[in-house]
Design a protein around this motif. Structure first.
Motif, PDB file in Angstrom:
ATOM      1  N   ALA A  94       0.842  -1.193   0.000  1.00  0.00           N
ATOM      2  CA  ALA A  94       0.000   0.000   0.000  1.00  0.00           C
ATOM      3  C   ALA A  94       0.876   1.242   0.000  1.00  0.00           C
ATOM      4  O   ALA A  94       1.400   1.624   1.050  1.00  0.00           O
ATOM      5  N   PRO A  95       1.074   1.883  -1.158  1.00  0.00           N
ATOM      6  CA  PRO A  95       1.879   3.112  -1.205  1.00  0.00           C
ATOM      7  C   PRO A  95       1.271   4.187  -0.314  1.00  0.00           C
ATOM      8  O   PRO A  95       0.048   4.275  -0.179  1.00  0.00           O
ATOM      9  N   PRO A  96       2.092   5.014   0.317  1.00  0.00           N
ATOM     10  CA  PRO A  96       1.564   6.057   1.199  1.00  0.00           C
ATOM     11  C   PRO A  96       0.784   7.102   0.429  1.00  0.00           C
ATOM     12  O   PRO A  96       1.076   7.396  -0.738  1.00  0.00           O
ATOM     13  N   HIS A  97      -0.222   7.649   1.074  1.00  0.00           N
ATOM     14  CA  HIS A  97      -1.020   8.705   0.443  1.00  0.00           C
ATOM     15  C   HIS A  97      -0.137   9.925   0.210  1.00  0.00           C
ATOM     16  O   HIS A  97       0.657  10.313   1.053  1.00  0.00           O
ATOM     17  N   GLY A  98      -0.272  10.517  -0.969  1.00  0.00           N
ATOM     18  CA  GLY A  98       0.514  11.699  -1.280  1.00  0.00           C
ATOM     19  C   GLY A  98       1.855  11.406  -1.905  1.00  0.00           C
ATOM     20  O   GLY A  98       2.664  12.323  -2.103  1.00  0.00           O
ATOM     21  N   ALA A  99       2.136  10.129  -2.239  1.00  0.00           N
ATOM     22  CA  ALA A  99       3.404   9.799  -2.891  1.00  0.00           C
ATOM     23  C   ALA A  99       3.462  10.434  -4.271  1.00  0.00           C
ATOM     24  O   ALA A  99       2.433  10.610  -4.943  1.00  0.00           O
ATOM     25  N   LEU A 100       4.664  10.798  -4.690  1.00  0.00           N
ATOM     26  CA  LEU A 100       4.858  11.350  -6.027  1.00  0.00           C
ATOM     27  C   LEU A 100       4.543  10.267  -7.049  1.00  0.00           C
ATOM     28  O   LEU A 100       5.153   9.201  -7.047  1.00  0.00           O
ATOM     29  N   ASN A 101       3.581  10.530  -7.918  1.00  0.00           N
ATOM     30  CA  ASN A 101       3.101   9.520  -8.860  1.00  0.00           C
ATOM     31  C   ASN A 101       3.738   9.733 -10.232  1.00  0.00           C
ATOM     32  O   ASN A 101       3.502  10.746 -10.886  1.00  0.00           O
ATOM     33  N   VAL A 102       4.564   8.796 -10.650  1.00  0.00           N
ATOM     34  CA  VAL A 102       5.230   8.861 -11.952  1.00  0.00           C
ATOM     35  C   VAL A 102       4.714   7.713 -12.813  1.00  0.00           C
ATOM     36  O   VAL A 102       4.686   6.565 -12.376  1.00  0.00           O
ATOM     37  N   ARG A 103       4.322   8.044 -14.026  1.00  0.00           N
ATOM     38  CA  ARG A 103       3.827   7.028 -14.958  1.00  0.00           C
ATOM     39  C   ARG A 103       4.997   6.542 -15.814  1.00  0.00           C
ATOM     40  O   ARG A 103       5.804   7.335 -16.285  1.00  0.00           O
ATOM     41  N   VAL A 104       5.068   5.216 -16.018  1.00  0.00           N
ATOM     42  CA  VAL A 104       6.183   4.612 -16.738  1.00  0.00           C
ATOM     43  C   VAL A 104       5.631   3.746 -17.864  1.00  0.00           C
ATOM     44  O   VAL A 104       4.731   2.929 -17.648  1.00  0.00           O
ATOM     45  N   VAL A 105       6.174   3.924 -19.054  1.00  0.00           N
ATOM     46  CA  VAL A 105       5.846   3.066 -20.195  1.00  0.00           C
ATOM     47  C   VAL A 105       7.143   2.428 -20.673  1.00  0.00           C
ATOM     48  O   VAL A 105       8.096   3.128 -21.033  1.00  0.00           O
ATOM     49  N   ALA A 106       7.191   1.099 -20.654  1.00  0.00           N
ATOM     50  CA  ALA A 106       8.349   0.364 -21.156  1.00  0.00           C
ATOM     51  C   ALA A 106       8.110   0.014 -22.609  1.00  0.00           C
ATOM     52  O   ALA A 106       7.002  -0.358 -23.006  1.00  0.00           O
ATOM     53  N   LYS A 107       9.154   0.144 -23.405  1.00  0.00           N
ATOM     54  CA  LYS A 107       9.032  -0.099 -24.836  1.00  0.00           C
ATOM     55  C   LYS A 107      10.385  -0.559 -25.355  1.00  0.00           C
ATOM     56  O   LYS A 107      11.417  -0.076 -24.911  1.00  0.00           O
ATOM     57  N   GLN A 108      10.392  -1.519 -26.282  1.00  0.00           N
ATOM     58  CA  GLN A 108      11.655  -1.935 -26.865  1.00  0.00           C
ATOM     59  C   GLN A 108      12.316  -0.752 -27.581  1.00  0.00           C
ATOM     60  O   GLN A 108      11.757  -0.223 -28.541  1.00  0.00           O
ATOM     61  N   TRP A 109      13.436  -0.263 -27.098  1.00  0.00           N
ATOM     62  CA  TRP A 109      14.174  -0.658 -25.915  1.00  0.00           C
ATOM     63  C   TRP A 109      14.459   0.613 -25.146  1.00  0.00           C
ATOM     64  O   TRP A 109      15.554   1.175 -25.220  1.00  0.00           O
ATOM     65  N   MET A 110      13.469   1.111 -24.415  1.00  0.00           N
ATOM     66  CA  MET A 110      13.601   2.369 -23.684  1.00  0.00           C
ATOM     67  C   MET A 110      12.590   2.415 -22.540  1.00  0.00           C
ATOM     68  O   MET A 110      11.614   1.669 -22.511  1.00  0.00           O
ATOM     69  N   TRP A 111      12.867   3.312 -21.597  1.00  0.00           N
ATOM     70  CA  TRP A 111      11.949   3.612 -20.493  1.00  0.00           C
ATOM     71  C   TRP A 111      11.442   5.036 -20.677  1.00  0.00           C
ATOM     72  O   TRP A 111      12.228   5.965 -20.796  1.00  0.00           O
ATOM     73  N   LYS A 112      10.120   5.199 -20.691  1.00  0.00           N
ATOM     74  CA  LYS A 112       9.528   6.527 -20.857  1.00  0.00           C
ATOM     75  C   LYS A 112       8.829   6.897 -19.547  1.00  0.00           C
ATOM     76  O   LYS A 112       7.989   6.140 -19.044  1.00  0.00           O
ATOM     77  N   PHE A 113       9.171   8.069 -19.004  1.00  0.00           N
ATOM     78  CA  PHE A 113       8.638   8.511 -17.713  1.00  0.00           C
ATOM     79  C   PHE A 113       7.836   9.802 -17.890  1.00  0.00           C
ATOM     80  O   PHE A 113       8.210  10.674 -18.679  1.00  0.00           O
ATOM     81  N   GLU A 114       6.747   9.900 -17.131  1.00  0.00           N
ATOM     82  CA  GLU A 114       5.937  11.121 -17.143  1.00  0.00           C
ATOM     83  C   GLU A 114       5.624  11.520 -15.706  1.00  0.00           C
ATOM     84  O   GLU A 114       5.092  10.729 -14.922  1.00  0.00           O
ATOM     85  N   HIS A 115       5.950  12.760 -15.356  1.00  0.00           N
ATOM     86  CA  HIS A 115       5.776  13.275 -14.001  1.00  0.00           C
ATOM     87  C   HIS A 115       4.433  13.991 -13.869  1.00  0.00           C
ATOM     88  O   HIS A 115       3.798  14.333 -14.876  1.00  0.00           O
TER      89      HIS A 115
END
Length: 311
Positions: A94-115
């Motif tokens: 259970a992640p703590p309430h108010g945690a910084l939420n980052v969205r991650v998309v994995a794709k051949q061959w890279m990591w894409k992050f969105e803040h």
């Protein structure tokens, strides 16, 4: 000065517990190894050919007592390690309430992050020191595995599913990201860097790289995908979305859920997972219809929807 050590520095609050458990298990393994080989050497010497050691048969109850004893001892050690590992990982359920939420998309061959600010980066992840971080991750093609050795954290990332991982960076610096699941020809090149900076530095970076157009792009997708037809025009068919983000949502089965980023994304891709109380499960899934980028934009738009105001 380079570290001539087998382990990278522990750079998250969770890493210490993982290291403790690992070294205890390693110590037990070496102790058992030493015991077994020690007995082999002792018995080989004591019962060597020509020695005067007594070789008469032991009474049967001795053998039974020894067998029961080492079986119970092994079981108790195993249960102790199991309980310790469960307790160490339980906090991750259970992640703590108010945690910084980052969205991650994995794709051949890279990591894409969105803040949360809309800032995006590829194969690089800026995080604030001492702030819990929640990663909501999905794959655009095959199975990947997000792994930061310095955080002692690893999570398989699956196509068409959202998986969550959270941790708290505890040390400033730059740390490697690896893909720990073979994902194709260039698997070995799929990596990146985590940059742990002070909260003030992160705030400046996030503001400087913020994508102000993301909610607007989400509004266009909201209209193009026909979402407004039910959520805005027919309140009897679908719940209103204004002021939804951050609120508690009553679900069928006397459940409730917090409307955070993960909930919004899950409702788009798997709308039958959480049926809102009082509504029929008639919303279609947009899995395979909306791209991961469109889903990110939709979530960003839904977060801005307020009563009487749109971006």
């Amino acid at each position: 000065m380079n570290q001539l050590f087998l382990f990278p520095p522990a750079a998250s609050l969770e890493a210490k517990g993982v290291d403790q458990l690992y070294f205890v298990m390693l110590g037990l393994s070496f102790a058992i190894l030493a015991l077994v080989f020690g007995l082999i050497v002792v018995f080989a010497w004591r019962y060597r050919a020509g020695s005067g050691a007594r070789r008469s048969k032991l009474p049967g109850f001795y053998a039974h007592e020894m067998e029961i004893g080492w079986t119970l001892a092994t079981l108790l050690v195993f249960l102790g390690i199991y309980g310790w590992s469960v307790e160490a990982r339980q906090v991750h359920w259970a992640p703590p309430h108010g945690a910084l939420n980052v969205r991650v998309v994995a794709k051949q061959w890279m990591w894409k992050f969105e803040h949360p600010s809309g800032a995006r980066e590829i194969d690089a992840l800026h995080l604030p020191l001492g702030v819990p971080v929640r990663l909501d991750m999905t794959s655009q093609d095959v199975i990947h595995s997000f792994y930061v050795p310095a955080f002692r954290e690893k999570q398989d990332v699956l196509p068409d599913r959202i998986v969550t991982l959270w941790f708290t960076p505890s040390r400033l610096g730059q740390y490697a990201i690896r893909c720990a699941e073979y994902c194709g020809t260039n698997h070995s090149l799929m990596g990146g860097e985590v940059y742990v900076v002070t909260p003030a530095e992160y705030a400046r970076w996030a503001d400087r790289n913020a994508d102000r157009s993301l909610p607007a792009a989400g509004a266009r997708s909201f209209a193009a995908l026909g979402c407004a037809g039910c959520h805005e025009a027919r309140a009897d068919l679908a719940p209103r979305l204004a002021d939804l983000y951050g609120s508690k949502v009553a679900l069928e089965g006397n459940r409730s859920v917090l409307a955070d980023d993960a909930y919004l994304e899950r409702s788009i891709l798997d709308p039958r997972a959480d049926i809102v109380k009082g509504y029929l499960p008639i919303m279609p899934s947009y899995r395979g219809v909306a791209t991961p980028e469109e889903v990110s934009a939709l979530v960003a738009y839904l977060k801005t929807m307020k009563s009487g105001r749109t971006p």
